[in-house]
Scaffold this motif. Sequence first.
Motif, mmCIF file in Angstrom:
data_model
loop_
_atom_site.group_PDB
_atom_site.id
_atom_site.type_symbol
_atom_site.label_atom_id
_atom_site.label_comp_id
_atom_site.label_asym_id
_atom_site.label_seq_id
_atom_site.Cartn_x
_atom_site.Cartn_y
_atom_site.Cartn_z
ATOM 1 N N THR A 89 0.506 -0.829 0.116
ATOM 2 C CA THR A 89 -0.124 -0.411 0.113
ATOM 3 C C THR A 89 0.539 1.085 0.156
ATOM 4 O O THR A 89 1.983 0.799 0.087
ATOM 5 N N THR A 90 0.284 2.594 -0.575
ATOM 6 C CA THR A 90 0.735 3.521 -0.268
ATOM 7 C C THR A 90 0.140 4.348 1.009
ATOM 8 O O THR A 90 -0.970 4.456 0.854
ATOM 9 N N GLU A 91 1.373 4.742 2.235
ATOM 10 C CA GLU A 91 0.450 5.448 3.232
ATOM 11 C C GLU A 91 1.818 6.583 3.488
ATOM 12 O O GLU A 91 2.708 7.153 2.644
ATOM 13 N N ASN A 92 1.175 7.875 4.234
ATOM 14 C CA ASN A 92 1.795 8.860 4.922
ATOM 15 C C ASN A 92 2.442 8.357 5.873
ATOM 16 O O ASN A 92 2.868 7.682 7.015
ATOM 17 N N CYS A 93 4.200 9.396 5.662
ATOM 18 C CA CYS A 93 5.423 8.868 6.534
ATOM 19 C C CYS A 93 5.117 9.471 7.578
ATOM 20 O O CYS A 93 4.693 10.738 7.604
ATOM 21 N N PRO A 94 5.217 8.305 8.941
ATOM 22 C CA PRO A 94 4.830 9.396 10.159
ATOM 23 C C PRO A 94 5.380 10.256 10.650
ATOM 24 O O PRO A 94 5.159 11.071 11.119
ATOM 25 N N HIS A 95 6.565 10.801 10.044
ATOM 26 C CA HIS A 95 8.220 11.122 10.036
ATOM 27 C C HIS A 95 7.711 12.839 9.913
ATOM 28 O O HIS A 95 7.603 14.198 9.442
ATOM 29 N N CYS A 96 7.882 13.107 8.023
ATOM 30 C CA CYS A 96 7.613 13.985 7.206
ATOM 31 C C CYS A 96 5.950 14.291 6.469
ATOM 32 O O CYS A 96 5.952 15.342 5.708
ATOM 33 N N GLY A 97 5.632 13.154 6.468
ATOM 34 C CA GLY A 97 4.123 13.427 6.204
ATOM 35 C C GLY A 97 3.942 13.279 4.449
ATOM 36 O O GLY A 97 2.718 12.939 3.684
ATOM 37 N N ALA A 98 4.770 12.553 4.027
ATOM 38 C CA ALA A 98 5.552 12.493 2.357
ATOM 39 C C ALA A 98 4.416 11.131 2.173
ATOM 40 O O ALA A 98 4.167 10.541 3.044
ATOM 41 N N TYR A 99 4.047 10.888 1.183
ATOM 42 C CA TYR A 99 3.886 9.171 0.809
ATOM 43 C C TYR A 99 4.655 8.287 0.770
ATOM 44 O O TYR A 99 5.798 8.862 0.399
ATOM 45 N N MET A 100 4.813 7.554 0.846
ATOM 46 C CA MET A 100 5.797 6.246 0.758
ATOM 47 C C MET A 100 4.874 4.944 0.645
ATOM 48 O O MET A 100 3.917 4.809 0.776
ATOM 49 N N ASP A 101 5.802 4.208 -0.284
ATOM 50 C CA ASP A 101 5.429 2.711 -0.653
ATOM 51 C C ASP A 101 5.562 1.920 0.453
ATOM 52 O O ASP A 101 7.347 2.211 0.844
ATOM 53 N N ILE A 102 4.791 1.082 0.989
ATOM 54 C CA ILE A 102 5.164 -0.097 1.903
ATOM 55 C C ILE A 102 5.446 -1.607 1.035
ATOM 56 O O ILE A 102 4.334 -1.618 0.154
ATOM 57 N N PRO A 103 6.937 -1.444 1.057
ATOM 58 C CA PRO A 103 6.958 -2.718 0.041
ATOM 59 C C PRO A 103 6.155 -3.583 -0.351
ATOM 60 O O PRO A 103 5.674 -4.023 1.016
ATOM 61 N N ASP A 104 5.826 -4.942 -0.849
ATOM 62 C CA ASP A 104 4.799 -5.967 -0.934
ATOM 63 C C ASP A 104 5.857 -7.505 -1.555
ATOM 64 O O ASP A 104 6.050 -7.087 -2.971
#
Length: 154
Positions: free
Chosen positions: A117-132
Amino acid sequence: MADDPRTVFVAESTQVADAVLGLLSSKGITAEVISTPMHTESMPITGMSDAVVPNELQIRVIEESKIAEAKELLDSAVAASAVKSVRDRRANRTGTMTAECEECGKTSEWPATAMGTTENCPHCGAYMDIPDPDENWDDMDFGDSDDGEEETEK
C-alpha cells in the motif's frame, strides 16, 4: 483456447463453468458448455501414448454479436478476482515490517497488512510505498517520468 471463435472461456471444472454461465446470464448473454472428449497424446521422444489429456469445458456464446461483450465481462471478472485474492492474502498477514521513506530517509514500522500500500510517512508526511515482497514490478513499463521531462539515452 478452442478453435471456435464463440468460445470465450475454458473452465477447469463444472463448478467454474456453472459460475461463468451464471455471470454471463446475469448480463443477458446466453452461452453453453461444450465438453471436449478426453484424448491421449503421444510422448514426443518415446512415442508412447499413455498421457491422458482431460477434457475441456468450453464456454461458448450463442449469439456471435455478444462475443466481445462476454470477453470484456469475463476479463473484468478475472481482474476483480485477482484483486480480491491479493487483498485477502494481505489481510491474513501477521506481524510488522519496516519501510524507508524515499523523501526523508527515515524508517518506520508498519503492520504486515499494510504491505503493498501507499501510506503517509509518520516523520515528514510524504507519501511512501510499503513494499510487498509478493509483487515484482521489474517487467512493468511505467512510461515517461512524472515530471514531464523526457529521458534521453546518451
